[in-house]
Design a protein around this motif. Structure first.
Motif, mmCIF file in Angstrom:
data_model
loop_
_atom_site.group_PDB
_atom_site.id
_atom_site.type_symbol
_atom_site.label_atom_id
_atom_site.label_comp_id
_atom_site.label_asym_id
_atom_site.label_seq_id
_atom_site.Cartn_x
_atom_site.Cartn_y
_atom_site.Cartn_z
ATOM 1 N N VAL B 89 0.653 -0.981 0.162
ATOM 2 C CA VAL B 89 0.467 0.111 0.260
ATOM 3 C C VAL B 89 0.831 1.047 0.042
ATOM 4 O O VAL B 89 0.718 2.114 -0.972
ATOM 5 C CB VAL B 89 -0.765 -0.045 1.343
ATOM 6 C CG1 VAL B 89 -2.113 1.096 1.441
ATOM 7 C CG2 VAL B 89 -2.062 -1.078 0.952
ATOM 8 N N ALA B 94 4.605 1.469 6.626
ATOM 9 C CA ALA B 94 3.636 2.605 7.686
ATOM 10 C C ALA B 94 2.317 3.058 7.215
ATOM 11 O O ALA B 94 0.751 3.498 8.071
ATOM 12 C CB ALA B 94 3.076 4.614 6.256
ATOM 13 N N ALA B 108 6.561 -6.363 8.717
ATOM 14 C CA ALA B 108 6.231 -5.258 7.741
ATOM 15 C C ALA B 108 6.977 -5.826 6.755
ATOM 16 O O ALA B 108 8.226 -5.541 5.836
ATOM 17 C CB ALA B 108 6.165 -3.513 7.552
#
Ligand code: FES
Ligand code: FES
Lengths: 771, 211
Positions: B89, B94, B108
């Protein structure tokens, strides 16, 4: 195959009103081929029930394929080249080095720069390269050499209005709306068109006048899936996977640009990761990708990166709204006058007058709206264009009138708003939030001060007649519905299954729904909260057609008249003697050659003047309301606002699936809170660049900012179509920022005239009361 | 989630630094992979600059990919192994849309190099269910409608399921804390809270019934 397009009508008795408060009936002419009206939800099996998404398992297991997930054999990856300058002339473009890069298969420069070699905002797409890997494309994109001649620019709305400001567009005598410098308009309007009465005169003669100027910021859509396509050119035709909320419009635009028949282009959008209005058009990405594919002879994936997404795919324009309300001493509105301007960068659409024009009964209403062009990314429709900003102003000024008169704000609305749904919504919401215990503005003491406030919404019943689908039943008993309509996350796939299941007496999970493909019958764009209201009636009509034919097939098997048969729980049943039945499968096996297939198109709203010939979209007679109540806690030490609770009472005609509708409402509210408190597209006035084109500096609400939300959904029957469904996406986000602002005023006794309501703004507002 | 993520990414960072201090720090970490153990003896392995063959242990099977050293785990999973359930994304840590598990901890994957994940146990959204049997968090997400467009959903599910692994009985606040890094533009947060709590409750009930 039959198409239900007859213009003949028959009289029909339809249920209207609000369930649980007043339900009556009315007589209207309905198209002769439309099925009998659906009874209220309480008498239905599937429609109106909390049916979990039929594709939920695909989504939670990662099996759902979005455009970004499409991989075709031989597929190339693309990267755009965008302008680093807010305003510049392109002297020359040299793509040789990029084209010579290892792995690069095609480079394309948008044609438009031949005619007009000017870029007007930083981030504006100019060209793109396609290569065998994303890394190779990224590298090659850096090697495209553009000789820029920077030009003076202006990104700030106030400076852009100045007579000597650098011009975004050269003067154009053909402009429909006259433009002076960067300011287009103002355009004068009023309720549903022309101004009503004489607002300025009425203001001059009103005993009570509230006069405020409100400001709202630019908000970006920030969809989680960026804009993008996978384009596969085949000589004379194309298949394009697109992250779009309008498959048909996307196809039509591409057909026009490439000069090929629409029927030779197929757009596929099985899943898409959010749009909120920004994905209604094809954008330069679609064109670039298809050109690259045409040149390379291979499919090309062009997905924007986050930075590009935040800069060039759309935004909600800013607004500066000078709003004046006049009222009598007993609280009747006498005048509404709004003068507003705002900027959508190089795009227009900065109006915010919808609520001022249409929310309240007022004899004198005039609005003036102007667009100010700046060298900034283009606006795009964003969830109820103009309305959250317009409500932020109007609903605060309404509260201010109430305060001046010493009237309860809800009572003032009762006096000036005759909409029956909203009246009921105010009553219900007031009870749920505990309105009667609300203290006087600013009465709370201490460091943390609480308050509650309300605001209401208005949205319109848009209808698209170019909405069609086909329902099929094959000899194995499989039921399928197909349409080009796309699911942008509202769950229309599930709602279509419910409609078909209700009509055929089966489980909605057994319905195969294939949508998001332009090779199926045309579907509406998902914008304007019109999808459910537009596509469910043809779904029901088509399913009803299948039902009728199936009963004819089953009648001889059960030795009964088709009129005496019913479809329930997957069986064909003799109504008077349910022990006589056969399964739907058994009946289906007797269908003629292969399948029953019925196609239907959206009928006009019942009892509504028909649209002019050739026009396929219009506005229905009803409006959608909605009232929200917010409870906030404001820290007067830090200026931080915390929204603790929101009560939302909404109407959307017949609720088709309360489970998914509530998700839309909660999502609208949280987006509204995000708009009210955090989001702000920030441009550096000296450099003309966006300083927060990402998700860490462009703050959107997260779990920590999510309040308790209680939703009450009104069941309102309006008797306009065979499903009587309506929309909710937009109404849900319109009043939130205004409700929060009114709650802050209740907590602190000061009005927040500017969005977002950041801690520094709260602290400076507090200083004004203290001094 | 932040603590556990730090654990993994810090290891990656120290290994890159390749110093003696790093090796000492690594000894403090729970498990050493073979590659890390080797690195302590022979110095860090050298990869690239061209494509390197890596063995990734994904969802219970060994998969070989040929990637440049700069390739992120997210890109390797999506583009090389066609495991596109993991979404990218923001591609910079973030939003948590790309969350996968490495050795059971949520990370992540856009911030993790594929080479750093080699040899570790990687679980993606495609591997969370057991055959046709969905994970209780997945089931609850469907039931409570904790999705709209669904683009954040894989990351959200992986984060929520990881929470239940380390805290089978979370409070509402624990859930909010756990998913505080997961952004959802459609804003289905309330349903995510509800679903995660419901899944925890259901899992506990079935464990009691099963014991
Ligand atoms: S994509 Fe990895 S954190 Fe956003
Ligand atoms: S469901 Fe759309 S971003 Fe979360």
């Amino acid at each position: 195959m039959t198409e239900e397009t007859s213009r003949k009508t028959r009289p029909e008795t339809l249920t209207v009103g609000i369930a649980g408060s007043r339900l009556t009936t009315t007589q209207r002419e309905v198209p002769a081929n439309d099925p009998p009206p659906l009874p209220p939800n309480s008498d239905l099996h599937v429609v109106g029930k909390r049916v979990p998404r039929i594709d939920g398992a695909r989504i939670v297991t990662g099996a759902a394929r979005y455009t970004a997930d499409i991989r075709l054999p031989g597929m190339l990856y693309a990267r755009m080249i965008t302008s680093p300058h807010p305003h510049a002339r392109i002297a020359s473009i040299d793509t040789a080095a990029a084209a010579a890069c290892p792995g690069v298969r095609a480079v394309h420069v948008l044609d438009r720069y031949e005619k007009d070699p000017i870029v007007r905002y930083a981030g504006q797409p100019v060209a793109a390269v396609a290569a065998v890997s994303q890394a190779a494309a990224d590298e090659a994109a850096r090697l495209v050499r553009i000789a820029w001649e920077p030009l003076p620019f202006v990104v700030d709305v106030e400076s852009a209005r100045a007579a000597d400001a650098p011009l975004v567009y050269p003067p154009n005598p053909d402009d429909k709306v006259p433009r002076k410098g960067n300011v287009r308009g103002p355009v004068k309007r009023g309720p549903r068109g022309k101004p009503a009465g004489d607002a300025l005169d009425a203001l001059a003669n009103s005993p009570v006048v509230v006069d405020h100027t409100y400001r709202t910021q630019v908000q970006t859509h920030a969809t989680l899936e960026t804009h993008g396509v996978v384009a596969d050119w085949q000589p004379g035709s194309a298949i394009v996977y697109a992250s779009t909320q309008a498959t048909v419009a996307f196809r039509d635009e591409l057909a026009e640009v490439f000069g090929i028949p629409k029927a030779r282009i197929r757009i596929i959008t099985e899943y898409m990761g959010g749009g909120f209005g920004s994905k209604l058009g094809m954008g330069p990405y679609g064109v670039l990708a298809l050109h690259l594919s045409k040149k390379a002879g291979r499919p090309v994936r062009l997905m924007l990166d986050r930075r590009e997404e935040q800069r060039c795919t759309g935004n909600r324009p800013s607004s500066v709204q000078h709003l004046r309300l006049g009222a009598t001493r007993d609280g009747k509105l006498t005048a509404i006058h709004l003068s507003s301007y705002g900027t959508g960068g190089v795009g227009g659409g900065a109006g915010s007058a919808g609520p001022a024009q249409n929310m309240y009964d007022c004899p004198n209403v005039e609005t003036e709206e102007a667009d100010v062009f700046t060298h900034a990314g283009p606006s795009a429709a964003m969830r109820a264009p103009g309305h959250p900003q317009g409500c932020f102003a109007l609903e605060q000024s309404i509260d201010a009138v109430a305060e001046k008169l010493g009237i309860d704000p809800l009572r003032l609305r009762d006096l000036n708003d005759s909409n029956a749904a909203r009246r009921e919504e105010r009553r219900i919401g007031a009870e749920m939030i505990g309105w009667s215990a609300r203290h006087k503005p600013g009465a709370d003491k201490g460091t943390i001060r609480r308050g509650i406030g309300a605001a209401q919404s208005i949205w319109y019943r848009f209808v698209r007649l170019d909405s069609a689908c086909e329902v099929r039943l094959d000899r194995e008993g499989s039921v399928e519905i197909v349409s080009a309509v796309q699911d942008i996350g509202t769950g229309i796939r599930t709602v279509l299954a419910q409609v078909v299941a209700e009509e055929l007496g089966i489980d909605p999970r057994g319905v195969i729904v294939r949508i998001g493909d332009t090779s199926f019958p045309a579907g509406p764009s998902s914008g304007g909260s019109l999808t459910t209201g537009s596509i469910t009636p043809p779904a029901r009509n088509a399913a009803h057609g299948v039902r009728t034919q199936l009963l004819e097939v089953a009648a001889p098997l059960l030795k009964a008249d088709p009129a005496h048969l019913d479809l329930r729980e997957g069986r064909v049943v003799v109504k008077s003697d349910p022990s006589r039945s056969i399964s739907l499968r058994e009946a289906a096996a007797k269908i003629g050659p292969d399948q029953i297939a019925v196609r239907a198109r959206r009928s006009e709203d019942y009892g509504t003047p028909p649209l002019p010939p050739g026009q396929t979209s219009g506005m229905g007679l009803e409006i959608y309301g909605g009232v929200q109540f917010a409870q906030v806690a404001v820290d007067t030490g830090t200026g931080a606002i915390k929204v603790e609770r929101v009560v939302a009472v909404h109407d959307c005609a017949r609720p088709m699936n309360p489970l998914t509708i509530e998700s839309q409402i909660k999502g609208g509210i949280i987006q509204g809170i995000s708009y009210a408190l955090f989001e702000d597209r920030t441009l550096d006035a000296n450099a003309g660049l966006m300083v927060n084109p990402n998700l860490e500096m462009y703050k959107i609400a997260g779990s920590r900012e999510t309040p308790v939300i209680d939703v009450h959904l009104l069941e309102e029957y309006i008797g306009r179509t065979s499903t009587d469904a309506g929309g909710i996406g937009e109404p849900a986000t319109i009043p939130t920022a205004a409700a929060v602002a009114n709650a802050v005023h209740n907590a602190l006794g000061v009005r927040m005239l500017e969005l977002p309501m950041t801690p520094d703004r709260v602290l400076s507002a507090l200083r004004t009361v203290r001094s | 989630m932040s603590d556990s993520t730090k654990g993994v990414s810090r290891r990656g960072f120290l290994k890159g630094a390749g110093s003696a201090a790093a090796a000492t720090a690594l000894l403090d970490s729970a498990v050493l992979t073979v590659r890390e153990a080797t690195a302590q003896i022979t110095g860090p392995p050298v990869y690239g600059p061209g494509r390197t063959e890596l063995a990734l242990h994904v969802n219970g099977s060994e998969r070989t990919v040929l990637v440049e050293p700069r390739t992120t785990l997210a890109a390797a999973l999506r583009d090389e192994l066609d495991l596109t359930g993991t979404k990218v994304v923001c591609d910079r840590g973030a939003c948590s849309g790309c969350t996968v598990w490495i050795d059971g901890l949520p990370v992540a994957s856009c911030m993790t190099l594929a080479i750093d994940a080699a040899g570790r146990k990687i679980t993606t959204i495609e591997g969370l269910a057991t055959g046709d049997k969905l994970h209780p968090v997945q089931e609850a997400f469907i039931e409570k409608d904790a999705m709209q467009c669904g683009f954040c959903t894989p990351g959200m599910v992986m984060t929520a399921a990881a929470l239940l692994e380390r805290n089978p009985d979370p409070t509402l606040d624990d859930v909010k804390e756990a998913v505080s890094g997961n952004l959802c533009r459609c804003a289905v947060y309330p349903q995510v809270f509800e679903a995660t709590l419901a899944a925890a409750k259901k899992r506990k009930a079935s464990q009691i019934a099963g014991s």
